[in-house]
Design a protein around this motif. Sequence first.
Motif, PDB file in Angstrom:
ATOM      1  N   LEU A   1      24.840  36.806  78.443  1.00  0.00           N
ATOM      2  CA  LEU A   1      24.725  37.308  77.080  1.00  0.00           C
ATOM      3  C   LEU A   1      23.418  38.071  76.871  1.00  0.00           C
ATOM      4  CD1 LEU A   1      26.515  37.179  74.565  1.00  0.00           C
ATOM      5  CD2 LEU A   1      25.234  35.180  73.819  1.00  0.00           C
ATOM      6  N   MET A   2      22.320  37.556  77.414  1.00  0.00           N
ATOM      7  CA  MET A   2      21.023  38.227  77.278  1.00  0.00           C
ATOM      8  C   MET A   2      21.032  39.573  77.998  1.00  0.00           C
ATOM      9  SD  MET A   2      18.691  34.791  77.733  1.00  0.00           S
ATOM     10  CE  MET A   2      17.083  35.572  77.733  1.00  0.00           C
ATOM     11  N   SER A   3      21.624  39.589  79.176  1.00  0.00           N
ATOM     12  CA  SER A   3      21.721  40.844  79.924  1.00  0.00           C
ATOM     13  C   SER A   3      22.578  41.852  79.166  1.00  0.00           C
ATOM     14  CB  SER A   3      22.313  40.573  81.304  1.00  0.00           C
ATOM     15  OG  SER A   3      22.555  41.769  81.999  1.00  0.00           O
ATOM     16  N   LYS A   4      23.670  41.378  78.608  1.00  0.00           N
ATOM     17  CA  LYS A   4      24.593  42.244  77.868  1.00  0.00           C
ATOM     18  C   LYS A   4      23.906  42.900  76.677  1.00  0.00           C
ATOM     19  CE  LYS A   4      29.068  41.994  75.508  1.00  0.00           C
ATOM     20  NZ  LYS A   4      30.219  41.106  75.191  1.00  0.00           N
ATOM     21  N   HIS A   5      22.977  42.186  76.023  1.00  0.00           N
ATOM     22  CA  HIS A   5      22.289  42.708  74.844  1.00  0.00           C
ATOM     23  C   HIS A   5      20.928  43.313  75.176  1.00  0.00           C
ATOM     24  CE1 HIS A   5      25.216  41.401  71.889  1.00  0.00           C
ATOM     25  NE2 HIS A   5      25.260  40.216  72.460  1.00  0.00           N
ATOM     26  N   GLY A   6      20.665  43.530  76.453  1.00  0.00           N
ATOM     27  CA  GLY A   6      19.438  44.204  76.857  1.00  0.00           C
ATOM     28  C   GLY A   6      18.179  43.403  76.639  1.00  0.00           C
ATOM     29  N   ILE A   7      18.285  42.083  76.692  1.00  0.00           N
ATOM     30  CA  ILE A   7      17.106  41.222  76.546  1.00  0.00           C
ATOM     31  C   ILE A   7      16.567  40.913  77.935  1.00  0.00           C
ATOM     32  CG2 ILE A   7      16.258  38.999  75.711  1.00  0.00           C
ATOM     33  CD1 ILE A   7      18.509  39.040  73.642  1.00  0.00           C
ATOM     34  N   ALA A   8      15.439  41.533  78.271  1.00  0.00           N
ATOM     35  CA  ALA A   8      14.859  41.356  79.600  1.00  0.00           C
ATOM     36  C   ALA A   8      14.107  40.033  79.658  1.00  0.00           C
ATOM     37  CB  ALA A   8      13.915  42.514  79.919  1.00  0.00           C
ATOM     38  N   ALA A   9      14.543  39.187  80.550  1.00  0.00           N
ATOM     39  CA  ALA A   9      13.919  37.872  80.689  1.00  0.00           C
ATOM     40  C   ALA A   9      13.612  37.619  82.155  1.00  0.00           C
ATOM     41  CB  ALA A   9      14.847  36.785  80.147  1.00  0.00           C
ATOM     42  N   PRO A  10      12.547  36.903  82.453  1.00  0.00           N
ATOM     43  CA  PRO A  10      12.221  36.604  83.855  1.00  0.00           C
ATOM     44  C   PRO A  10      13.256  35.686  84.477  1.00  0.00           C
ATOM     45  CG  PRO A  10      10.788  35.389  82.363  1.00  0.00           C
ATOM     46  CD  PRO A  10      11.553  36.354  81.524  1.00  0.00           C
ATOM     47  N   ALA A  11      13.257  35.666  85.789  1.00  0.00           N
ATOM     48  CA  ALA A  11      14.204  34.815  86.513  1.00  0.00           C
ATOM     49  C   ALA A  11      14.049  33.366  86.090  1.00  0.00           C
ATOM     50  CB  ALA A  11      13.981  34.964  88.021  1.00  0.00           C
ATOM     51  N   GLY A  12      15.163  32.721  85.861  1.00  0.00           N
ATOM     52  CA  GLY A  12      15.154  31.309  85.479  1.00  0.00           C
ATOM     53  C   GLY A  12      14.966  31.059  83.997  1.00  0.00           C
ATOM     54  N   ALA A  13      14.686  32.136  83.211  1.00  0.00           N
ATOM     55  CA  ALA A  13      14.417  31.934  81.782  1.00  0.00           C
ATOM     56  C   ALA A  13      15.662  31.457  81.044  1.00  0.00           C
ATOM     57  CB  ALA A  13      13.900  33.223  81.151  1.00  0.00           C
ATOM     58  N   ALA A  14      16.842  32.002  81.415  1.00  0.00           N
ATOM     59  CA  ALA A  14      18.071  31.603  80.721  1.00  0.00           C
ATOM     60  C   ALA A  14      18.371  30.134  80.941  1.00  0.00           C
ATOM     61  CB  ALA A  14      19.238  32.470  81.191  1.00  0.00           C
TER      62      ALA A  14
END
Length: 726
Positions: A642-655
């Motif tokens: 979902l974060m990737s789909k909405h363009g929310i850049a997060a570091p690895a493991g953040a989700a």
Amino acid sequence: MSMSVLRPYGLDSAAGDGERSASPFAPAGLAAAEAPVAAPAQVLNSPFAEAAVAAGEAGRGAETAGALLAELDDEEFAETLDVLVDEAAARHLRSVGTWSSASEAPALASIDTGQWLEELARESDRVLRGLEAHFGERPAGSLQDGEIEAVAGLPAMDGFTHPLDAQQLFLGGLLDKAKKLAKGVGKLAKKGFSALGNLALGPLFATLRKLVRPLLKKVLDTAIGKLPESLRPLAGQLAAKLNGETGLAEEFDEAITEAVTLRKDTLEEHPALDGYEAVGNDLDEARARLNRELSAADPEVPPTEQLQQFLPVVMAALPLVRTAVKVVGRDRIVNKIAELIARLIQGMVGPEAAKLLSRHIASTGLGLLGLETSEPESLGAEAMVAATEDTVREVLKLPPESLENDLVLEAAVQDAFAESVARHMPAAVLRSELVEREFDGEHGVWVLMPRATRPCFRYKKYSHAIPVRVSRPIARAVVLSSGETLERRLLDDGTETWPVEGEVELYELLPGGTLGHVAAFESDDGAVSEFEVLTESAAGTLMGRPHWGHNGHRVGSRRPGSRFFRFHHRGRPLHHRHFFALGFDLTAPQPVLRVNLPIGERDSHELVAQLQRRQLVQVVSTVRKLLGEPAVAALGRRLEHLMSKHGIAAPAGAAQALAGTLAGGMLRSLAQQLPAAAATLAQAAQDPASGVTLTFTFAFTDRAAVAAGTPAGDPALTVRAGQHRD
């Protein structure tokens, strides 16, 4: 029969006394993308560059589009399209089996399936045209709850229940999309998105109406495995979309957004839309041809030419390996692999070999599957073709450097072919070290299916229904793709005593195959919900064979080689249900994330009993068990997507870290609000609607806080009767 004629060969007798690749067959195997006009002098010149203005307009346009896309986001509609694709695929394959002409059957079946979708297109057009006429120039923000349903007059649909409801589910999903579009445009207009300020409901529904038929055309193309020849070599995102793994719902939302914000009202077609060639149909014809050729081949002559004709068709269905093949050289790869496999199977071809192999497979495979075939003599060469096809796919996973090295390539072909032959051939024709005694001392085989539509095969089935005895710890250890455990599934099914006696059936997709194909011929009611992804963990825990499964849960539903299992208990299969439903609202100054946790009927009754006894600790404990490690892991995977789909850049493991934070917040919120909400929860649990949904609403200070995984405190809790995913 002379065994000297039917002997299995090494690479070639011409290899002399040098090193040979070992044949997997036993020695006695057969036995058994103008200058500007000057402004008039009286017009004052702006000191600002036109590019700055254009950039500002572009930025606002992008912001508007992004905000509208977020409003249109609908996980349930994506699943509705999956259901529709699966049902269309099943109808197509069933129709193939009803035509006497094998060469014309796929095209005639495509017409049948197209007519079924055309019925849906006409009904969708009628419903949306009615909404367009009724609402006319009313502002988008004036829509009231229930208005669309009242005008449309469609019956409510509760969940994904049966493939026969696929058309009705799509119409219901389309109405939900219409509501999201109207409310989203109205909401954004109130927030100052000026590009959307003058849009009325009628034109919005007209825009949506124009996009439905192109969408259904894409559904049809996806269902029957169509892929333009000009696009087959492409890899990456386009290949994934064309293969139906992702994208139909996202493409539809993007098309709606373009139509509303840019006044572009056509869903982009793939290039060369006419003249599609079905990948699955190509392979069907190629398999059937090679089957005939191997059955009639001279066992004294390696069938190299026959394989050289077959391999390019297999490769055409694997666009993601084209880069490596292009680097090395297509002709070289085809010729080399064909030569190697031809030498390995030389002694196992010909009429006599085909008949003997077929007898062994018929008794080991089709007999155990409870099937009959009018062409048992084709099974032997058919298994050889399947083994060859799997070998090519496995070998082409090698990097270009390895494909260029003859010794590495030869070893890879030898090993891959041996493993593949062991999966498709009975023990009687294999070297002893390749025979894996699976269950009850038997060696099972994978059989091309469905038999009723041969030579149109879309999946394989393992010959044995595997008996399993599942203790409660084992059931708790089997984590399903939804994040549930097999234990929870069995408890919801009414299990009260352990261990549980059950059976596991295994399936593997072929190119062009979908779960809809499997369900059409394996499920009594055509329910895709009976099938689960076979992960390494599930395969190892249930059957002690982790190598039979996939590493992880995210397996493409149309990827060749994807495996699934069905668990039978009390003579019937278990059905999966939706566990988490997530939704972001990114248009507000403070983003909001909603997490819907559906609670099944059994747990709902347990909650009622606990609340009646004022056992609030036990209520929290029951929900805490639902939010265990498997559920948090599944929640993390959903958040990452979902974060990737909405363009929310997060570091690895953040989700995954955010998933743990959310789970903790959900439990604290329940515990804090439970005394005051106990009566509401008890009333919802006793409602006739099935189960209860706990909706937790998390607020974040900004998008950066979402990426950092830091919600602004614990969530608000809403309790509703029934299963909800909004």
